[in-house]
Scaffold this active site. Sequence first.
Site, PDB file in Angstrom:
ATOM      1  N   GLN A   1      36.531  59.768  62.785  1.00 28.72           N
ATOM      2  CA  GLN A   1      36.374  59.831  61.520  1.00 28.72           C
ATOM      3  C   GLN A   1      35.013  59.028  61.119  1.00 28.72           C
ATOM      4  OE1 GLN A   1      36.217  60.924  58.729  1.00 28.72           O
ATOM      5  NE2 GLN A   1      38.319  60.627  57.712  1.00 28.72           N
TER       6      GLN A   1
ATOM      7  N   GLN B   1      27.353  61.709  47.097  1.00 25.67           N
ATOM      8  CA  GLN B   1      28.198  61.502  48.314  1.00 25.67           C
ATOM      9  C   GLN B   1      28.706  60.096  48.231  1.00 25.67           C
ATOM     10  OE1 GLN B   1      25.025  62.638  51.212  1.00 25.67           O
ATOM     11  NE2 GLN B   1      26.809  62.877  52.554  1.00 25.67           N
TER      12      GLN B   1
ATOM     13  N   GLU C   1      28.424  69.129  62.389  1.00 25.61           N
ATOM     14  CA  GLU C   1      29.683  69.873  61.832  1.00 25.61           C
ATOM     15  C   GLU C   1      29.223  70.445  60.483  1.00 25.61           C
ATOM     16  OE1 GLU C   1      33.323  67.741  61.677  1.00 25.61           O
ATOM     17  OE2 GLU C   1      33.607  68.342  59.441  1.00 25.61           O
TER      18      GLU C   1
ATOM     19  N   LYS D   1      49.040  62.338  71.430  1.00 21.03           N
ATOM     20  CA  LYS D   1      47.955  63.543  70.976  1.00 21.03           C
ATOM     21  C   LYS D   1      47.349  63.865  72.469  1.00 21.03           C
ATOM     22  CE  LYS D   1      45.566  62.958  67.271  1.00 21.03           C
ATOM     23  NZ  LYS D   1      45.003  63.283  66.003  1.00 21.03           N
TER      24      LYS D   1
HETATM   25  P1  FAD Z   1      47.714  63.678  63.421  1.00 18.06           P
HETATM   26  O1  FAD Z   1      47.094  63.336  64.495  1.00 18.06           O
HETATM   27  O2  FAD Z   1      49.053  64.574  63.219  1.00 18.06           O
HETATM   28  O3  FAD Z   1      48.120  62.139  62.447  1.00 18.06           O
HETATM   29  C1  FAD Z   1      48.456  62.208  61.261  1.00 18.06           C
HETATM   30  C2  FAD Z   1      49.180  60.868  61.148  1.00 18.06           C
HETATM   31  O4  FAD Z   1      50.378  60.838  61.754  1.00 18.06           O
HETATM   32  C3  FAD Z   1      48.491  59.576  61.535  1.00 18.06           C
HETATM   33  O5  FAD Z   1      48.941  58.516  60.655  1.00 18.06           O
HETATM   34  C4  FAD Z   1      49.286  59.423  62.926  1.00 18.06           C
HETATM   35  O6  FAD Z   1      49.225  57.902  63.164  1.00 18.06           O
HETATM   36  C5  FAD Z   1      50.553  59.878  62.703  1.00 18.06           C
HETATM   37  N1  FAD Z   1      50.968  60.804  64.168  1.00 18.06           N
HETATM   38  C6  FAD Z   1      50.235  61.439  64.956  1.00 18.06           C
HETATM   39  N2  FAD Z   1      51.114  61.996  65.981  1.00 18.06           N
HETATM   40  C7  FAD Z   1      52.310  61.614  65.637  1.00 18.06           C
HETATM   41  C8  FAD Z   1      53.299  61.912  66.507  1.00 18.06           C
HETATM   42  N3  FAD Z   1      53.443  62.509  67.348  1.00 18.06           N
HETATM   43  N4  FAD Z   1      54.729  61.015  65.917  1.00 18.06           N
HETATM   44  C9  FAD Z   1      54.489  60.324  64.758  1.00 18.06           C
HETATM   45  N5  FAD Z   1      53.478  59.977  64.206  1.00 18.06           N
HETATM   46  C10 FAD Z   1      52.163  60.722  64.605  1.00 18.06           C
HETATM   47  N6  FAD Z   1      41.014  68.541  57.519  1.00 18.06           N
HETATM   48  C11 FAD Z   1      41.095  69.836  57.348  1.00 18.06           C
HETATM   49  O7  FAD Z   1      42.023  70.217  56.543  1.00 18.06           O
HETATM   50  N7  FAD Z   1      40.196  70.881  57.853  1.00 18.06           N
HETATM   51  C12 FAD Z   1      39.226  70.388  58.804  1.00 18.06           C
HETATM   52  O8  FAD Z   1      38.362  71.246  59.283  1.00 18.06           O
HETATM   53  C13 FAD Z   1      39.254  69.006  59.468  1.00 18.06           C
HETATM   54  N8  FAD Z   1      38.407  68.530  60.084  1.00 18.06           N
HETATM   55  C14 FAD Z   1      38.351  67.367  60.301  1.00 18.06           C
HETATM   56  C15 FAD Z   1      37.574  66.735  61.535  1.00 18.06           C
HETATM   57  C16 FAD Z   1      37.731  65.323  62.143  1.00 18.06           C
HETATM   58  C17 FAD Z   1      36.435  64.931  63.093  1.00 18.06           C
HETATM   59  C18 FAD Z   1      38.399  64.565  61.397  1.00 18.06           C
HETATM   60  C19 FAD Z   1      38.365  63.032  61.704  1.00 18.06           C
HETATM   61  C20 FAD Z   1      39.186  64.921  60.376  1.00 18.06           C
HETATM   62  C21 FAD Z   1      39.354  66.351  60.099  1.00 18.06           C
HETATM   63  N9  FAD Z   1      40.176  66.953  58.874  1.00 18.06           N
HETATM   64  C22 FAD Z   1      40.104  68.067  58.418  1.00 18.06           C
HETATM   65  C23 FAD Z   1      41.123  65.815  58.291  1.00 18.06           C
HETATM   66  C24 FAD Z   1      42.359  65.514  59.033  1.00 18.06           C
HETATM   67  O9  FAD Z   1      43.016  66.935  58.846  1.00 18.06           O
HETATM   68  C25 FAD Z   1      43.201  64.605  58.123  1.00 18.06           C
HETATM   69  O10 FAD Z   1      42.677  63.323  58.463  1.00 18.06           O
HETATM   70  C26 FAD Z   1      44.439  64.765  58.502  1.00 18.06           C
HETATM   71  O11 FAD Z   1      45.399  63.546  57.655  1.00 18.06           O
HETATM   72  C27 FAD Z   1      45.056  64.122  59.993  1.00 18.06           C
HETATM   73  O12 FAD Z   1      44.945  64.926  60.787  1.00 18.06           O
HETATM   74  P2  FAD Z   1      45.145  64.550  62.214  1.00 18.06           P
HETATM   75  O13 FAD Z   1      44.968  65.792  63.208  1.00 18.06           O
HETATM   76  O14 FAD Z   1      44.455  63.199  62.774  1.00 18.06           O
HETATM   77  O15 FAD Z   1      46.661  64.322  62.156  1.00 18.06           O
END
Ligand code: FAD
Length: 289
Positions: free
Chosen positions: A173, A209, A16, A162
Amino acid sequence: MKIKNIFNKKMVFSFEVFPPKNTSSVDVIYRTLDELGDLKPDFISVTYSAGGSGNSQLALDITQKIKSKGITPVLHLPCINYTREQIDYTLEQAKNCGIENILALRGDINPNIPPVEEFLHASDLIEYLKQKGDFDIAAACYPEGHPDADSLDEDIKNLKIKVEAGADHLISQLFFDNEYFFNFREKTAKAGINVPIEAGIMPVVNKNQIERMVTTCGASLPHKFVKIMQKYEHNPEALRDAGIAYAINQIVDLAAGDVDGIHLYTMNNAYVAGKISEAVAGIIKFDEA
Ligand code: FAD
């Protein structure tokens, strides 16, 4: 190349990178990509701003540069602060760049930016992406649970939404204690989540870090990790080598536990990615079909 097709052939090994905030560093990231490309990872993913930083065009430029090196790029796409029109525009650009692989994300909620609320969760974006084209879709997962979820079990229930919406594979993560990952994998399997899960590994190689890990990342810091960091924090060379060795040990243990893939958070550091790739090359090749 669609990433989902690689998992049944081998243990995936991916990197990444992030677009630099400072545009004067563009040459540096392009040189870094040359070096990372020479390590022949299965793909390189590129982070994308959740809104506000204005580096989105650079993220797309970086994916093109990766493609020109013959490596598959994956574009991260957070949705919480974007309208449908903005997402459509990015997808159009992604298609023009020949991007087939998207990491669909919600993005962190910034207390200073009210969410647009057209897409509330990554699952909403995934459903939308399924209508918009034939993308390979990755999603994020959290071995210690997402900080917004009340429990790991609740987070796994949401993760299942999802996956059912169409995520083809997951990227975790970062974590420093493999037991969290193995426990998570067991729980996801019991919950009926059966897509491949890559383990996110972050080599911690400098003092900044460490400080960031302690204050912002929700990952547990095992005693052995803290002991190493405390011993070497004032010696940059020793800390770098200890951080690389710690990440290698994590990868060896995960591979022995039949992990589907390793996603290395390179922090744009080709030297560190190179040392780790070299050390685990035989392990990555071990079960190639
Ligand atoms: P979601 O899957 O939407 O989850 C967020 C929260 O909502 C969780 O607590 C989950 O339990 C809950 N939830 C999920 N789906 C539902 C549903 N349908 N109904 C009710 N509750 C639900 N951020 C950036 O801005 N840019 C990046 O490029 C980026 N890259 C990342 C790469 C990786 C590998 C990881 C692990 C994280 C990255 N992030 C990035 C951070 C990420 O955007 C954050 O961790 C964010 O807070 C959650 O994103 P998510 O897609 O997991 O959210």
